[in-house]
Scaffold this active site. Structure first.
Site, PDB file in Angstrom:
ATOM      1  N   ARG A 201       0.851  -1.182   0.000  1.00  0.00           N
ATOM      2  CA  ARG A 201       0.000   0.000   0.000  1.00  0.00           C
ATOM      3  C   ARG A 201       0.888   1.234   0.000  1.00  0.00           C
ATOM      4  NH1 ARG A 201      -2.102  -3.643   3.818  1.00  0.00           N
ATOM      5  NH2 ARG A 201      -4.200  -4.423   3.302  1.00  0.00           N
TER       6      ARG A 201
ATOM      7  N   LYS B  27      -2.165  -2.257   7.724  1.00  0.00           N
ATOM      8  CA  LYS B  27      -3.609  -2.167   7.903  1.00  0.00           C
ATOM      9  C   LYS B  27      -4.106  -3.361   8.711  1.00  0.00           C
ATOM     10  CE  LYS B  27      -7.876  -1.494   5.256  1.00  0.00           C
ATOM     11  NZ  LYS B  27      -8.450  -1.378   3.896  1.00  0.00           N
TER      12      LYS B  27
ATOM     13  N   HIS C  96      -2.509   2.817  -5.703  1.00  0.00           N
ATOM     14  CA  HIS C  96      -3.182   1.566  -5.341  1.00  0.00           C
ATOM     15  C   HIS C  96      -3.396   0.689  -6.564  1.00  0.00           C
ATOM     16  CE1 HIS C  96      -4.836  -0.395  -1.823  1.00  0.00           C
ATOM     17  NE2 HIS C  96      -5.837  -0.854  -2.559  1.00  0.00           N
TER      18      HIS C  96
ATOM     19  N   ARG D 164      -0.742  -1.825  -6.813  1.00  0.00           N
ATOM     20  CA  ARG D 164      -1.038  -2.974  -5.956  1.00  0.00           C
ATOM     21  C   ARG D 164      -1.997  -3.933  -6.663  1.00  0.00           C
ATOM     22  NH1 ARG D 164      -1.478  -4.623  -0.441  1.00  0.00           N
ATOM     23  NH2 ARG D 164      -3.579  -5.216   0.233  1.00  0.00           N
TER      24      ARG D 164
ATOM     25  N   HIS E 228      -4.557  -9.481   3.112  1.00  0.00           N
ATOM     26  CA  HIS E 228      -6.018  -9.437   3.216  1.00  0.00           C
ATOM     27  C   HIS E 228      -6.506 -10.308   4.378  1.00  0.00           C
ATOM     28  CE1 HIS E 228      -6.581  -8.280  -1.316  1.00  0.00           C
ATOM     29  NE2 HIS E 228      -6.347  -7.236  -0.543  1.00  0.00           N
TER      30      HIS E 228
ATOM     31  N   TYR F 155      -9.916 -10.272  -7.924  1.00  0.00           N
ATOM     32  CA  TYR F 155      -8.989 -10.262  -9.055  1.00  0.00           C
ATOM     33  C   TYR F 155      -9.292 -11.349 -10.075  1.00  0.00           C
ATOM     34  CZ  TYR F 155      -6.481  -7.090  -6.014  1.00  0.00           C
ATOM     35  OH  TYR F 155      -6.157  -6.020  -5.209  1.00  0.00           O
TER      36      TYR F 155
END
Length: 404
Positions: free
Chosen positions: A256, A281, A348, A351, A374, A383
């Site tokens: 990120r 995160k 982003h 990413r 994640h 994706y």
């Protein structure tokens, strides 16, 4: 030509003009020499008082060496004129910049640094109580900033009505107003609802307060990403070695933007060919592989720029501060413009490109989930909608027609 962005910011309880630009010696020198210009560690920008004199000084100093972008500043001033008033009468504030008309004076000067200028005295303690609770629950700075901003928008809208008296029915009416009148997006509505839910359920201890309030359905949008030819063009069109290294790092690791800017030198382990991400995160650590090509670039950058081994790998204008995420976003946009890439996409999107290209090459989704950090496999499965791994094997029925 470089771009200088002027924004309205809050600094030490005062309205100021924030001066943002990608770090360049000539621009930094010009702004630094403006009488009255000071550096803000909090906002990571130069700033001056929000008035006509300061604005004129800034324009005079940079107009010949940069493009001045001040849309956000004018928007802030226009919105402030519409919202802020004392009683029902606007009071002019002398010496302030006017995008179209005279600006009103600030309501209630006795405010905290986190408080909206449009909050009435009846709600004077709301933001302070919410901020304290967010801190005690160890929420991330970005989440705190988002929640405080959303709550400020709510307090500005309800004006002189006490927030603590709102029940579920009145909250529903307010959210309906946000949807129908303000035309807020689904994402913004969710963000505002999260902030309100935190305040009423966590701060005021009104359990299950939001159970009867429906949430808007989120749009199912595919992630924006660049193809490999576009990635190559972006990197080649970035001449500054520091900027190029940061963009290559973001793409080769799927980090990120905040993870890139906050990376410390010691987090790169060239012996094990790994990069350790700490407290990202969700307050999670993770380890990602270090590309040999990236390692070569990092060593070249280290020799050229000589970053402090005990500090950030990419420092900002102040050596002890990290590089600004906003500046890095501007670096990418400038590279896209030079490369002639019109496709939308921020840092982003690099990413997203990392994940999509790994999936195209056959990498397992669960491994991509770990690399990206994640929590839920559903987030990574997005994706699958953009990969061409299976789509390229499909033959269109058009190809079977004899059109000769």
């Amino acid at each position: 030509m470089e771009t200088v962005i002027l924004k309205a910011i809050q600094h030490r309880n005062a309205e100021c003009i924030g001066i943002y630009f990608t770090s360049k010696a000539i621009l930094n020198g010009a702004v630094k020499n403006i009488s009255g210009a000071k550096w803000s560690k909090t906002n990571r920008c130069w700033y001056m008082p929000l008035n006509k004199i300061s604005h004129s000084k800034i324009v005079a100093a940079v107009k010949t060496i940069a493009i001045i972008e001040q849309t956000e500043l004018h928007k802030y001033l226009t919105n402030k004129q519409k919202v802020t008033s004392i009683g029902n009468k606007s009071i002019p504030q002398p010496g302030i910049i006017k995008p179209a008309a005279t600006l009103p004076q600030t309501v209630n000067k006795q405010i905290t640094i986190h408080k909206s200028l449009n909050t009435y005295p009846v709600n004077a303690n709301v933001i302070a109580a919410m901020h304290q609770h967010l801190i005690l629950k160890a929420y991330s700075p970005s989440t705190i900033k988002t929640y405080i901003n959303e709550m400020n928008q709510f307090l500005a809208a309800i004006k002189n009505t006490e927030a603590n008296t709102f029940d579920t029915a009145r909250i529903k009416k307010y959210l309906q107003y946000c949807h129908t009148s303000l035309k807020l997006s689904e994402a913004t509505l969710h963000s505002r609802m999260n902030a309100l839910k935190f305040y009423f359920e966590q701060v005021l201890k009104k359990e299950k307060f939001f159970w009867e309030i429906p949430r808007p359905k989120k749009q199912q949008q595919n992630p924006n990403f660049f193809n490999q030819d576009e990635i190559t063009k972006i990197i080649k069109q970035t001449g500054n070695i520091k900027h190029k290294t940061m963009l290559m790092l973001a793409y080769s690791t799927g980090m990120r933007v905040s993870e890139v800017t906050l990376l410390k030198v010691w987090q790169i382990d060239s012996k094990r060919m790994q990069i350790k991400i700490q407290q990202a995160k969700g307050k999670k650590d993770r380890t990602i592989p270090l590309s040999p090509v990236l390692l070569v670039m990092l060593r070249e950058y280290f020799i050229t720029c000589k970053p402090d081994k005990a500090s950030y790998l990419f420092c900002g204008q102040v050596p002890t501060e990290p590089y600004s995420t906003r500046s890095l976003q501007l670096v990418l946009q400038a590279a896209k413009q030079r490369a002639g890439i019109l496709k939308p996409g921020s840092i982003h999107a690099l990413r997203h490109s990392f994940a999509t290209h790994l999936l195209d090459k056959g990498t397992d989704v669960s491994m991509i989930m770990k690399l990206l950090g994640h929590n839920d496999i559903k987030t990574t499965l997005r994706y699958l909608h953009v990969t061409n791994r299976d789509v390229l094997q499909i033959i269109s029925p058009l190809d079977h027609l004899d059109l000769g």
